[in-house]
Scaffold this motif. Structure first.
Motif, PDB file in Angstrom:
ATOM      1  N   ALA A  62     -45.593 -62.541 -33.603  1.00  0.00           N
ATOM      2  CA  ALA A  62     -45.399 -63.184 -32.461  1.00  0.00           C
ATOM      3  C   ALA A  62     -44.566 -64.193 -32.357  1.00  0.00           C
ATOM      4  O   ALA A  62     -43.547 -64.719 -31.741  1.00  0.00           O
ATOM      5  CB  ALA A  62     -46.835 -63.488 -31.584  1.00  0.00           C
ATOM      6  N   ALA A  63     -44.703 -65.185 -33.834  1.00  0.00           N
ATOM      7  CA  ALA A  63     -44.022 -66.465 -33.882  1.00  0.00           C
ATOM      8  C   ALA A  63     -42.653 -66.330 -34.217  1.00  0.00           C
ATOM      9  O   ALA A  63     -41.661 -66.853 -33.603  1.00  0.00           O
ATOM     10  CB  ALA A  63     -44.531 -67.157 -34.793  1.00  0.00           C
ATOM     11  N   SER A  64     -42.292 -65.052 -35.276  1.00  0.00           N
ATOM     12  CA  SER A  64     -40.892 -65.051 -35.364  1.00  0.00           C
ATOM     13  C   SER A  64     -40.127 -64.124 -34.655  1.00  0.00           C
ATOM     14  O   SER A  64     -38.935 -63.970 -34.541  1.00  0.00           O
ATOM     15  CB  SER A  64     -40.883 -64.470 -36.773  1.00  0.00           C
ATOM     16  OG  SER A  64     -41.747 -63.006 -36.978  1.00  0.00           O
ATOM     17  N   ARG A  65     -40.759 -63.582 -33.344  1.00  0.00           N
ATOM     18  CA  ARG A  65     -40.241 -62.558 -32.744  1.00  0.00           C
ATOM     19  C   ARG A  65     -40.161 -62.826 -31.355  1.00  0.00           C
ATOM     20  O   ARG A  65     -39.846 -62.012 -30.272  1.00  0.00           O
ATOM     21  CB  ARG A  65     -40.345 -61.136 -32.901  1.00  0.00           C
ATOM     22  CG  ARG A  65     -40.516 -60.398 -34.041  1.00  0.00           C
ATOM     23  CD  ARG A  65     -38.837 -60.240 -34.679  1.00  0.00           C
ATOM     24  NE  ARG A  65     -38.916 -59.412 -35.845  1.00  0.00           N
ATOM     25  CZ  ARG A  65     -38.494 -58.455 -35.934  1.00  0.00           C
ATOM     26  NH1 ARG A  65     -37.925 -57.882 -34.664  1.00  0.00           N
ATOM     27  NH2 ARG A  65     -38.355 -57.653 -36.868  1.00  0.00           N
ATOM     28  N   THR A  66     -40.478 -64.185 -30.924  1.00  0.00           N
ATOM     29  CA  THR A  66     -40.741 -64.694 -29.456  1.00  0.00           C
ATOM     30  C   THR A  66     -39.617 -64.219 -28.775  1.00  0.00           C
ATOM     31  O   THR A  66     -39.787 -63.917 -27.396  1.00  0.00           O
ATOM     32  CB  THR A  66     -41.155 -66.063 -29.475  1.00  0.00           C
ATOM     33  OG1 THR A  66     -41.834 -66.538 -30.399  1.00  0.00           O
ATOM     34  CG2 THR A  66     -41.492 -66.494 -28.061  1.00  0.00           C
ATOM     35  N   SER A  67     -38.314 -64.221 -29.403  1.00  0.00           N
ATOM     36  CA  SER A  67     -37.083 -63.858 -28.136  1.00  0.00           C
ATOM     37  C   SER A  67     -37.193 -62.448 -27.912  1.00  0.00           C
ATOM     38  O   SER A  67     -36.303 -62.139 -27.084  1.00  0.00           O
ATOM     39  CB  SER A  67     -36.003 -64.308 -29.205  1.00  0.00           C
ATOM     40  OG  SER A  67     -35.787 -63.207 -30.369  1.00  0.00           O
ATOM     41  N   LEU A  69     -39.592 -61.360 -26.051  1.00  0.00           N
ATOM     42  CA  LEU A  69     -40.457 -60.975 -25.053  1.00  0.00           C
ATOM     43  C   LEU A  69     -39.659 -60.577 -23.859  1.00  0.00           C
ATOM     44  O   LEU A  69     -40.155 -59.684 -23.093  1.00  0.00           O
ATOM     45  CB  LEU A  69     -40.936 -62.367 -24.552  1.00  0.00           C
ATOM     46  CG  LEU A  69     -42.339 -62.359 -23.974  1.00  0.00           C
ATOM     47  CD1 LEU A  69     -43.264 -61.733 -24.647  1.00  0.00           C
ATOM     48  CD2 LEU A  69     -42.737 -63.843 -23.812  1.00  0.00           C
ATOM     49  N   THR A  96     -49.866 -69.947 -36.457  1.00  0.00           N
ATOM     50  CA  THR A  96     -49.001 -69.672 -35.121  1.00  0.00           C
ATOM     51  C   THR A  96     -50.017 -69.227 -34.014  1.00  0.00           C
ATOM     52  O   THR A  96     -49.487 -68.571 -33.040  1.00  0.00           O
ATOM     53  CB  THR A  96     -48.359 -68.283 -35.548  1.00  0.00           C
ATOM     54  OG1 THR A  96     -49.295 -67.396 -35.979  1.00  0.00           O
ATOM     55  CG2 THR A  96     -47.489 -68.618 -36.851  1.00  0.00           C
ATOM     56  N   ILE A  99     -48.477 -69.958 -30.262  1.00  0.00           N
ATOM     57  CA  ILE A  99     -47.516 -69.002 -29.982  1.00  0.00           C
ATOM     58  C   ILE A  99     -48.251 -67.806 -29.652  1.00  0.00           C
ATOM     59  O   ILE A  99     -47.854 -66.991 -28.662  1.00  0.00           O
ATOM     60  CB  ILE A  99     -46.042 -68.873 -31.168  1.00  0.00           C
ATOM     61  CG1 ILE A  99     -45.909 -70.367 -31.274  1.00  0.00           C
ATOM     62  CG2 ILE A  99     -45.207 -67.857 -30.464  1.00  0.00           C
ATOM     63  CD1 ILE A  99     -44.752 -70.237 -32.377  1.00  0.00           C
ATOM     64  N   GLN A 100     -48.937 -67.302 -30.586  1.00  0.00           N
ATOM     65  CA  GLN A 100     -49.690 -65.784 -30.361  1.00  0.00           C
ATOM     66  C   GLN A 100     -50.472 -66.007 -28.928  1.00  0.00           C
ATOM     67  O   GLN A 100     -50.405 -65.076 -28.198  1.00  0.00           O
ATOM     68  CB  GLN A 100     -50.773 -65.955 -31.349  1.00  0.00           C
ATOM     69  CG  GLN A 100     -50.332 -65.329 -32.758  1.00  0.00           C
ATOM     70  CD  GLN A 100     -51.461 -65.315 -33.793  1.00  0.00           C
ATOM     71  OE1 GLN A 100     -52.306 -64.512 -33.569  1.00  0.00           O
ATOM     72  NE2 GLN A 100     -51.383 -65.753 -34.833  1.00  0.00           N
ATOM     73  N   VAL A 103     -47.938 -65.624 -26.305  1.00  0.00           N
ATOM     74  CA  VAL A 103     -47.268 -64.224 -26.278  1.00  0.00           C
ATOM     75  C   VAL A 103     -48.295 -63.188 -25.618  1.00  0.00           C
ATOM     76  O   VAL A 103     -48.148 -62.415 -24.431  1.00  0.00           O
ATOM     77  CB  VAL A 103     -46.678 -63.851 -27.538  1.00  0.00           C
ATOM     78  CG1 VAL A 103     -46.472 -62.310 -27.533  1.00  0.00           C
ATOM     79  CG2 VAL A 103     -45.639 -64.481 -27.828  1.00  0.00           C
ATOM     80  N   ASP A 106     -48.784 -63.666 -21.812  1.00  0.00           N
ATOM     81  CA  ASP A 106     -47.843 -63.331 -20.988  1.00  0.00           C
ATOM     82  C   ASP A 106     -47.725 -61.626 -20.829  1.00  0.00           C
ATOM     83  O   ASP A 106     -47.462 -61.119 -19.831  1.00  0.00           O
ATOM     84  CB  ASP A 106     -46.222 -63.625 -21.549  1.00  0.00           C
ATOM     85  CG  ASP A 106     -45.775 -64.969 -21.376  1.00  0.00           C
ATOM     86  OD1 ASP A 106     -46.751 -65.661 -20.649  1.00  0.00           O
ATOM     87  OD2 ASP A 106     -44.987 -65.465 -21.970  1.00  0.00           O
TER      88      ASP A 106
END
Ligand code: MN
Length: 245
Positions: A62-67, A69, A96, A99-100, A103, A106
């Motif tokens: 989730a932290a490295s791929r937030t973009s 979403l 993380t 951020i997890q 995500v 959401d």
């Protein structure tokens, strides 16, 4: 055979794995870990009537791929199945968690807004928080807790909420895993492999290996293997008759 949680796209030769699943008449819920993997993974299995592909966003990524979403949101209407999503509070991923959480929340809201999805959920070292997060969505979504290791009280809470549990041979190799499964209502348990991440005796599990859970479950339940096999198909049918397919 049935495998409700398998990462088909992560085997060395996914197309060959899918062909073997078709040959063996194996039902598979193909679980992705990032939104960017969805289209290709879905495409690979497009000719396989017993395979469904889930749109995922793994908590460990989730932290490295937030973009991604936005991509998740744009793909959501194209599938009834979501996963793997969830929270991971293990030492390696605890940092993380903020951020997890964002995500996960959401995605659950998006699923709710889309009228409900069938969702495969990761809850390692974050059981209470996952249960708290999914509770408001239990009425609209089918919640499938994957490799759920909880106390009898946590299992009971999940079951009261209407959750299903996907259980694999690797999970049943541990005493904690077996204790968790013993507390689950038999009518809510389904097989999973979690391959190729999960392995048994050093070998990554393949989708049809999910079925190795049957004799282990028969031991726990004090039943014959064929009774457990029938129960797994019965549970599979009742999961899929819930409304969304
Ligand atoms: Mn998994």
């Amino acid at each position: 055979m049935i495998d409700l949680h398998c990462h088909l796209d992560l085997y060395p030769d996914p197309a060959r794995m899918i062909a073997q699943c078709v040959e063996r008449n194996t039902y598979v819920l193909s679980i992705t870990t990032v939104p960017k993997a969805y289209r290709h993974t879905h495409q690979l299995a497009s000719g396989a009537t017993r395979i469904r592909t889930a749109l995922g966003f793994h908590p460990q990524l989730a932290a490295s791929r937030t973009s991604e979403l936005d991509l998740f949101e744009s793909l959501l209407a194209s599938t009834s199945f979501v996963g793997e999503i969830g929270l991971d509070g293990s030492n390696e991923h605890r940092s993380t968690l903020p951020i997890q959480r964002a995500v996960f929340r959401d995605i659950l809201d998006l699923c709710e807004g889309a009228g409900g999805k069938t969702i495969s959920i990761h809850s390692r070292s974050a059981v209470n928080e996952v249960l708290q997060s999914i509770a408001p969505h239990a009425a609209s979504c089918r919640l499938l807790l994957h490799w759920f290791v909880g106390t009898p009280r946590q299992v009971a809470r999940a079951a009261e909420m209407g959750c299903w549990f996907s259980v694999g041979p690797a999970m049943l190799a541990s005493a904690r895993g077996r204790a968790s499964v013993a507390a689950m209502p038999p009518s809510r348990v389904l097989p999973e492999s979690d391959g190729p991440f999960a392995s048994l005796r050093g070998e990554p599990l393949k989708p049809w290996d999910a079925w190795l859970m049957v004799p282990k479950l028969a031991d726990i339940w004090g039943k014959q293997d064929d009774e457990v096999e029938r129960a797994m198909f019965q549970n599979f049918r009742s999961l899929l008759s819930f409304g969304i397919t």
